[in-house]
Design an enzyme around this catalytic site. Structure first.
Site, PDB file in Angstrom:
ATOM      1  N   LYS A   1      31.006 -32.211 -72.204  1.00 54.42           N
ATOM      2  CA  LYS A   1      30.734 -31.492 -70.957  1.00 54.42           C
ATOM      3  C   LYS A   1      31.839 -31.745 -69.967  1.00 54.42           C
ATOM      4  O   LYS A   1      32.392 -32.846 -69.885  1.00 54.42           O
ATOM      5  CB  LYS A   1      29.411 -31.964 -70.347  1.00 54.42           C
ATOM      6  CG  LYS A   1      28.778 -30.935 -69.425  1.00 54.42           C
ATOM      7  CD  LYS A   1      28.172 -29.774 -70.211  1.00 54.42           C
ATOM      8  CE  LYS A   1      27.467 -28.792 -69.305  1.00 54.42           C
ATOM      9  NZ  LYS A   1      26.798 -27.719 -70.077  1.00 54.42           N
TER      10      LYS A   1
ATOM     11  N   GLY B   1      13.959 -20.665 -60.582  1.00 54.14           N
ATOM     12  CA  GLY B   1      15.364 -20.332 -60.827  1.00 54.14           C
ATOM     13  C   GLY B   1      15.498 -18.995 -61.503  1.00 54.14           C
ATOM     14  O   GLY B   1      15.057 -18.825 -62.639  1.00 54.14           O
ATOM     15  N   VAL B   2      16.103 -18.023 -60.809  1.00 61.69           N
ATOM     16  CA  VAL B   2      16.251 -16.680 -61.380  1.00 61.69           C
ATOM     17  C   VAL B   2      17.710 -16.249 -61.372  1.00 61.69           C
ATOM     18  O   VAL B   2      18.058 -15.148 -60.981  1.00 61.69           O
ATOM     19  CB  VAL B   2      15.347 -15.647 -60.664  1.00 61.69           C
ATOM     20  CG1 VAL B   2      13.888 -15.930 -60.957  1.00 61.69           C
ATOM     21  CG2 VAL B   2      15.596 -15.634 -59.153  1.00 61.69           C
ATOM     22  N   GLY B   3      18.567 -17.170 -61.808  1.00 62.30           N
ATOM     23  CA  GLY B   3      19.971 -16.827 -62.014  1.00 62.30           C
ATOM     24  C   GLY B   3      20.128 -16.065 -63.314  1.00 62.30           C
ATOM     25  O   GLY B   3      19.239 -15.341 -63.757  1.00 62.30           O
TER      26      GLY B   3
ATOM     27  N   VAL C   1      20.038 -16.953 -66.442  1.00 61.95           N
ATOM     28  CA  VAL C   1      19.038 -17.229 -67.477  1.00 61.95           C
ATOM     29  C   VAL C   1      17.633 -16.866 -67.005  1.00 61.95           C
ATOM     30  O   VAL C   1      16.905 -16.118 -67.661  1.00 61.95           O
ATOM     31  CB  VAL C   1      19.094 -18.702 -67.911  1.00 61.95           C
ATOM     32  CG1 VAL C   1      17.963 -19.032 -68.886  1.00 61.95           C
ATOM     33  CG2 VAL C   1      20.447 -19.010 -68.560  1.00 61.95           C
TER      34      VAL C   1
END
Length: 354
Positions: free
Chosen positions: A81, A182-184, A186
């Site tokens: 990462k 979270g609605v980015g 993905v």
């Protein structure tokens, strides 16, 4: 500051590199957890950390998660990462991305980078001008690669369906109450797939305007990003940043299922036991959210080794995610061991650390 091997999340990582380029302003960390199965693969995150030590911790945790994710997805890749520390008042410039590309190249293929939080397709193109050890680039139709978000969303959607089957004994998401944090890239993809099936959605995001726009589109309800953790529903789907399942938050959960795409959802290993003790069906995050890395890994392998590279193969592998989750839950039931611990043991064995 403590030496890196004294960090609580240091887990016999093979490499941990700190990079600084004064000309571009780059400050970055690249952690390679394991190359037992192949080069350490995982995205690069662009994020502002109030304390630099937190960036190292993030890199350590996320790279270990990538080792487990790639192993459980059956990929010939290890775990790594990258983290680029965003200056609070600075900008993400072509020069900074170029410096990061050179940093990746300097590792000689031990780390293969891709897109993650704060990084776009266009950023990956800039990075690719300075290293060949990169994936997630724009590709022709039918080929593996490109934006990993939609493929991650596909896997999370399939995983949620598997969790509904496990926890609610139904094969359909119709009328199932699902709270999505979270609605980015993905979370929005997951929401659209579930809405098309008739699920009753409640959405939350730190970007309220984004959440409201999607809620209006899908006919969903809205909730505060923190309050959604305590909403009464059938499924809580975390799809933002990690460490949201803590001793305090688990005690307040009002759902029988937690299944979402956020990385490192459990704040500590003990929280896996806590969620198990509450009888909640938990989908280990690095198993359910593997769709994106499957996509970019097959792109990279197709380009460098001729071992894959088609969208058909990507989707075929993603459709194996529900079966892996079912295997984990079956072992968890049989042994009385938390699903998170079962998955960890499986992954550790695969990377030669069992």
């Amino acid at each position: 500051m403590s030496a890196v091997w004294d960090f609580a999340d240091f887990d016999d990582h093979e490499h941990v590199h700190m990079f600084r380029d004064r000309a571009s302003g780059l400050t970055a960390v690249i952690a390679v957890h394991s190359t037992h199965l192949g080069p350490g693969a995982g995205g690069v995150r662009y994020w502002h950390y109030p304390q630099r030590a937190a960036a190292i911790t993030d890199a350590l945790r996320l790279s270990r998660g990538m080792s487990y994710k790639n192993a459980m997805a059956g990929l010939p890749m290890g775990g790594g990462k990258g983290v680029i520390l965003a200056d609070e008042h600075g900008a993400k410039t072509p020069e900074l991305l170029a410096a990061f590309g050179r940093a990746v190249e300097s590792l000689g293929g031990a780390y293969v980078t891709a897109e993650d939080v704060g990084i776009t397709d266009a950023d990956m193109v800039q990075i690719s001008k300075h290293t060949k050890h990169v994936s997630g680039l724009p590709v022709a139709s039918g080929e593996a690669g490109g934006d990993p978000g939609p493929l991650t969303a596909l896997g999370v959607y399939l995983g949620i369906k598997a969790a509904i089957r496990e926890g609610l004994n139904t094969d359909s998401a119709k009328d199932v109450r699902i709270a999505i944090q979270g609605v980015g890239s993905v979370g929005s993809g997951v929401a659209r797939r579930l809405a098309a099936e008739g699920a009753k959605l409640t959405l939350a995001d730190v970007n309220l305007a984004r959440a409201k726009e999607l809620a209006d589109e899908l006919g969903a309800e809205l909730a505060d990003s923190a309050a959604i953790m305590e909403i009464e529903a059938d499924v809580l789907s975390p799809n933002a940043l990690g460490a949201i399942l803590t001793e305090a938050s688990i005690e307040k959960l009002r759902v029988p299922i937690v299944a979402g795409g956020a990385n490192n959802q459990l704040a500590t290993a003990a929280d896996g036991q806590r969620i198990h003790d509450r009888g909640i069906v938990y989908a280990p995050d690095y198993v359910i959210n593997a769709g994106g890395i499957i996509n970019v890994a097959l792109e990279y392998l197709g380009q460098t080794q001729g071992r894959g590279g088609s969208r058909e193969e990507v989707e075929s592998r993603i459709h194996l995610i529900p079966g892996r989750l079912a295997e984990i839950w079956a072992e968890s039931k049989a042994s009385g061991t938390p699903a998170s611990s079962v998955a960890d043991r499986m992954a550790q064995k695969l990377i030669g650390r069992g």
